[in-house]
Design an enzyme around this catalytic site. Sequence first.
Site, PDB file in Angstrom:
ATOM      1  CG  ASN A 198      -1.703   1.201   1.230  1.00  0.00           C
ATOM      2  OD1 ASN A 198      -2.520   1.731   0.805  1.00  0.00           O
ATOM      3  ND2 ASN A 198      -1.599   1.909   2.178  1.00  0.00           N
ATOM      4  CG  HIS A 228       9.614   0.784   3.855  1.00  0.00           C
ATOM      5  ND1 HIS A 228       8.544   0.573   2.484  1.00  0.00           N
ATOM      6  CD2 HIS A 228       8.806   0.547   5.525  1.00  0.00           C
ATOM      7  CE1 HIS A 228       7.799   0.171   3.389  1.00  0.00           C
ATOM      8  NE2 HIS A 228       7.873   0.195   4.576  1.00  0.00           N
TER       9      HIS A 228
END
Length: 275
Positions: A198, A228
Amino acid sequence: MSASDKPSRRLRLCFIGWGAIASRVGELLAERQPAGVAIVAVAVRDAGQVRANLPAGAQLISSPEELAGLDIDMVIEAAGRPAVAIWGEAALRHARSFAVSSASAFTDESMLGLLLSVAEEAGSRILVPSGALGDLGALAAASVLPLDQVRHSIVKPPRAWRGTKAAELVDLDTLTERTEFFAGSAREAAASFPQNANVAVITALSGIGLDRTRVVLVADPHVSRNVHEISASGAFGKLDLRLENEALKTNPKSSEMTALSLVRLIESSVATLVS
């Protein structure tokens, strides 16, 4: 008008969903008690079901029509992609802003177009919290000038990928090394992995869009956090960003930072000084 006569800032909130993320935000707000902030409603599928840890005084609602008359300032979606379509139009008509945590919903261009049209008509705003990324202000600023490329790698322990399409692509129970199992656009990643990828939509909206942002999904048995890795280059220069987020204790697919970013969004809305 004197300072004492000026109206104080207030923020009446409605949460769509009361799962791991929303309840964690509620817990943090109860601890921090930002002035002027009140959770006045929580939208759930079954308002008659008993739920733990609901904010004191919050009204349970189960249909978008019930937003009317509640005098809501901000509706915060934290219930998953389908909830954006169900609640979005009513939220934009009955509140000043609609914060969308499930940004993967915006891979549906027709729905995004509808929500933008409603927001324009109603004078409300659609907010996309930075979620697990904390803040992408640098990337958004860089996109003022042409960007050449943006790449986002999402690296999570195998357990965080269980229950997703990753299980069809790689044996998550026997992995012994870092394994890339998906590479494609942010649109493709978010559509195929709406819970885990998402956040790639947030990167795409901050930079060069859903189809030009490249996303790599990775299962790595040697990491314990959700990682990330974002890189970008363009006329501004070069950017490299790495975040290692603790997973939510109640949902390993989501990061603690997702809840923290919502707390920051809420508190910034009533703060006198915003950095």
